[in-house]
Scaffold this motif. Structure first.
Motif, PDB file in Angstrom:
ATOM      1  N   PRO A   1       0.807  -1.237   0.000  1.00 12.93           N
ATOM      2  CA  PRO A   1       0.000   0.000   0.000  1.00 12.93           C
ATOM      3  C   PRO A   1       0.832   1.275   0.000  1.00 12.93           C
ATOM      4  CG  PRO A   1       0.033  -0.959   2.205  1.00 12.93           C
ATOM      5  CD  PRO A   1       0.812  -1.900   1.325  1.00 12.93           C
ATOM      6  N   THR A   2       2.108   1.160   0.335  1.00  8.92           N
ATOM      7  CA  THR A   2       2.921   2.367   0.423  1.00  8.92           C
ATOM      8  C   THR A   2       4.400   1.991   0.306  1.00  8.92           C
ATOM      9  OG1 THR A   2       3.171   4.410   1.690  1.00  8.92           O
ATOM     10  CG2 THR A   2       3.108   2.386   2.959  1.00  8.92           C
ATOM     11  N   VAL A   3       5.268   2.991   0.234  1.00 13.32           N
ATOM     12  CA  VAL A   3       6.674   2.731  -0.083  1.00 13.32           C
ATOM     13  C   VAL A   3       7.516   2.486   1.174  1.00 13.32           C
ATOM     14  CG1 VAL A   3       8.753   3.748  -1.111  1.00 13.32           C
ATOM     15  CG2 VAL A   3       6.554   4.012  -2.253  1.00 13.32           C
ATOM     16  N   CYS A   4       7.382   3.371   2.167  1.00 10.47           N
ATOM     17  CA  CYS A   4       8.337   3.380   3.280  1.00 10.47           C
ATOM     18  C   CYS A   4       8.286   2.120   4.150  1.00 10.47           C
ATOM     19  CB  CYS A   4       8.154   4.618   4.145  1.00 10.47           C
ATOM     20  SG  CYS A   4       6.495   4.799   4.817  1.00 10.47           S
ATOM     21  N   HIS A   5       7.142   1.404   4.123  1.00  8.09           N
ATOM     22  CA  HIS A   5       7.040   0.187   4.944  1.00  8.09           C
ATOM     23  C   HIS A   5       8.161  -0.805   4.659  1.00  8.09           C
ATOM     24  CE1 HIS A   5       3.284   0.515   7.204  1.00  8.09           C
ATOM     25  NE2 HIS A   5       2.886   1.293   6.233  1.00  8.09           N
TER      26      HIS A   5
ATOM     27  N   GLY B   1       9.821   9.010   9.795  1.00  8.34           N
ATOM     28  CA  GLY B   1       8.966   9.982   9.114  1.00  8.34           C
ATOM     29  C   GLY B   1       9.255   9.919   7.628  1.00  8.34           C
ATOM     30  N   CYS B   2       8.293  10.385   6.817  1.00  5.50           N
ATOM     31  CA  CYS B   2       8.516  10.323   5.370  1.00  5.50           C
ATOM     32  C   CYS B   2       7.794  11.460   4.675  1.00  5.50           C
ATOM     33  CB  CYS B   2       8.021   8.990   4.812  1.00  5.50           C
ATOM     34  SG  CYS B   2       6.243   8.781   4.942  1.00  5.50           S
ATOM     35  N   ILE B   3       8.308  11.814   3.499  1.00  9.02           N
ATOM     36  CA  ILE B   3       7.512  12.643   2.602  1.00  9.02           C
ATOM     37  C   ILE B   3       7.224  11.776   1.396  1.00  9.02           C
ATOM     38  CG2 ILE B   3       8.934  14.615   3.304  1.00  9.02           C
ATOM     39  CD1 ILE B   3       9.420  14.973   0.206  1.00  9.02           C
TER      40      ILE B   3
ATOM     41  N   ARG C   1       7.056   8.559  -4.986  1.00 15.10           N
ATOM     42  CA  ARG C   1       8.439   8.560  -4.484  1.00 15.10           C
ATOM     43  C   ARG C   1       8.423   9.131  -3.091  1.00 15.10           C
ATOM     44  NH1 ARG C   1      13.752   7.720  -5.403  1.00 15.10           N
ATOM     45  NH2 ARG C   1      13.464   7.172  -7.594  1.00 15.10           N
ATOM     46  N   GLU C   2       9.183   8.479  -2.227  1.00 12.09           N
ATOM     47  CA  GLU C   2       9.272   8.942  -0.845  1.00 12.09           C
ATOM     48  C   GLU C   2      10.719   9.262  -0.486  1.00 12.09           C
ATOM     49  OE1 GLU C   2       7.407   6.925   2.348  1.00 12.09           O
ATOM     50  OE2 GLU C   2       5.723   6.192   1.143  1.00 12.09           O
ATOM     51  N   ILE C   3      10.873  10.193   0.453  1.00 15.13           N
ATOM     52  CA  ILE C   3      12.153  10.369   1.144  1.00 15.13           C
ATOM     53  C   ILE C   3      11.858  10.007   2.595  1.00 15.13           C
ATOM     54  CG2 ILE C   3      14.082  11.929   1.674  1.00 15.13           C
ATOM     55  CD1 ILE C   3      13.160  13.714  -0.635  1.00 15.13           C
TER      56      ILE C   3
HETATM   57 ZN    ZN Z   1       5.841   6.765   3.946  1.00 16.36          ZN
END
Ligand code: ZN
Ligand code: ATP
Ligand code: MG
Length: 416
Positions: free
Chosen positions: A212-216, A363-365, A260-262
């Motif tokens: 569902p998302t990138v940072c996981h 944390g992420c953007i 895209r995440e940072i």
């Molecule tokens: Zn994230």
């Protein structure tokens, strides 16, 4: 099929600040509901149904709608909205809904509910923006990662994604390893009205999920680790999947989108300062795109029963801020990006420690590319020559290198 409309006045009034959330959640209340319109106060809720609104249906839906409104509104308090940036009055040069035009030119082709092909115009625009996010990530010295589209169900359960967002999960399965099952599917399996039909018992239980998302993925990779003293900054682009039911219409809300995440992992200050600095960098890019937008505090779309407490927690600590771009044709805004803090939730859940032994904060953007491109086209139209300078020059540079700038002849208006 007969379409009917049913009006329900819930026992409890819908407060203004929950109209958007309750409207989104109505899609998941019952399969008979094809769309919903929520008015604040005592005016009630209007449901469009895919069948008759007979007595049993009306009773069933009234009970479910009351349950939903009560679960979300009872004891809910109005979140404190803080606006960090407001550029909504930036001049825009386009005012229509662009979807018809995008379909006609096959710049957008609908493959299925919530997943679309994007053509060269939107892809070049996304390329411009994606490069800017990579530039920002590079200024942080972020390390690059590549993550799969699949994600482990055990991980999602461990970080409470199953309980917090069950409505948006996407399950992956395959035919069972059984010669007879596979032979039968090869002979009889078919696709009708977009649905795959296989004999009962052909599939095993899902053994993977769509991410569902990138940072996981980064947090999963850090399970049981100790961070270096200076913390960790990473960046990755990936496919994300969120089932958004009947809310999936146009490019605004997709089942499959890219982002895209940072990502920052370390102490509270490290994460907080990283997010602030990232917001400064993105402000310059959004300015170069002449995007009309605001940045304001927000909450995640938690599941009905979990919404009130989780949202209250996020709101109290101002853990999420959304970049909300103007959609002039609607007179409304939509989130194109977000700045998120999770405190030490992932650190604790996955045993990720800082060098000093404290649990790590994260944390992420993240910016959703399709939404951002859609909002930009809504504000500045389809002609790259009349776009703001920076994206216009990027398009020109890319398109000069294309083998041909002519489009195929698509004949009459396609029926996508
Ligand atoms: Zn994230
Ligand atoms: P919303 O409030 O619209 O439901 P969200 O709060 O779930 O979005 P985030 O989890 O913050 O969104 O995701 C970051 C970004 O990913 C969003 O700002 C948006 O650009 C994009 N995004 C999220 N959900 C979708 C979707 N269903 N379709 C397209 N893009 C999406
Ligand atoms: Mg949101």
């Amino acid at each position: 099929m007969t379409e009917t409309v049913l009006s329900i006045v819930p026992d409890m009034e819908v407060p203004d600040f929950l109209v958007r959330e309750i409207q989104a959640k109505l899609a998941y209340v019952d399969e008979a509901i094809t769309s919903a319109r929520v008015s604040p106060g005592v005016e009630g809720i209007e449901l469009s149904l895919n069948g008759p609104a007979d007595k049993t249906t009306t009773e069933r839906l009234s009970a479910k709608v009351n349950h939903l409104v009560e679960a979300m509104a009872d004891g809910a308090f109005e979140p404190r909205l803080s606006v960090l940036e407001d550029y909504l009055d930036r001049p825009t040069s386009f005012a229509a809904d662009p979807m018809d035009e995008l379909y006609k030119s096959r710049e957008v082709v609908r493959e299925g509910s919530g997943y679309y092909i994007l053509g060269p115009l939107l892809s070049a625009l996304i390329d411009f923006f994606a490069e800017r996010v990579v530039d920002a990530a590079n200024q942080f010295g972020a390390k690059p990662y590549r993550f799969p589209a699949l994600i482990s169900p055990g991980y999602l359960e461990r970080v409470k994604y199953f309980s917090n967002f069950p409505h948006s999960l996407s399950f992956v399965t395959h035919l069972r390893e059984d010669m007879e099952v596979i032979e039968k599917f090869s002979e009889d399996g078919c696709c009708k009205d977009g649905l795959v039909h296989a004999a009962d018992g052909s599939y095993g239980d899902p053994d993977a999920m769509l991410s569902p998302t990138v940072c996981h993925h980064l947090y999963m990779s850090l399970t049981d680790s100790v961070l270096p003293e200076e913390g960790l900054i990473a960046t990755a682009e990936g496919n994300c999947f969120r089932y958004e039911s009947t809310n999936m219409a146009s490019l605004e809300r997709l089942w499959n989108f890219t982002m895209r995440e940072i990502i920052f992992v370390g102490s509270a200050d490290f994460v907080g300062e990283g997010l602030e600095k990232a917001r400064d960098m993105m402000r310059q890019t959004l300015d170069d795109m002449a995007l009309a937008y605001k940045v304001e505090s927000a909450t995640d779309p938690f599941f009905i029963g979990n919404y009130r407490d989780q949202a209250a927690y996020q709101s109290a600590f101002e853990l999420k801020h959304e970049v909300r771009a103007l959609l002039p044709f609607k007179g409304d805004t939509i989130a194109v990006g977000s700045y998120n803090r999770h405190k030490d939730f992932f650190g604790r859940s996955l045993n990720i420690k800082q060098a000093d032994g404290e649990f790590a904060e994260t944390g992420c953007i993240g910016f959703g590319f399709e939404r951002l491109a859609f909002a930009f086209i809504c504000q500045h139209g389809f002609d790259p020559n009349s776009w703001p300078d920076a994206p216009s020059a990027h398009y020109r540079r890319l398109s000069e290198g294309w083998h041909s700038n002519n489009a195929p002849d698509y004949g009459d208006v396609p029926s996508f």
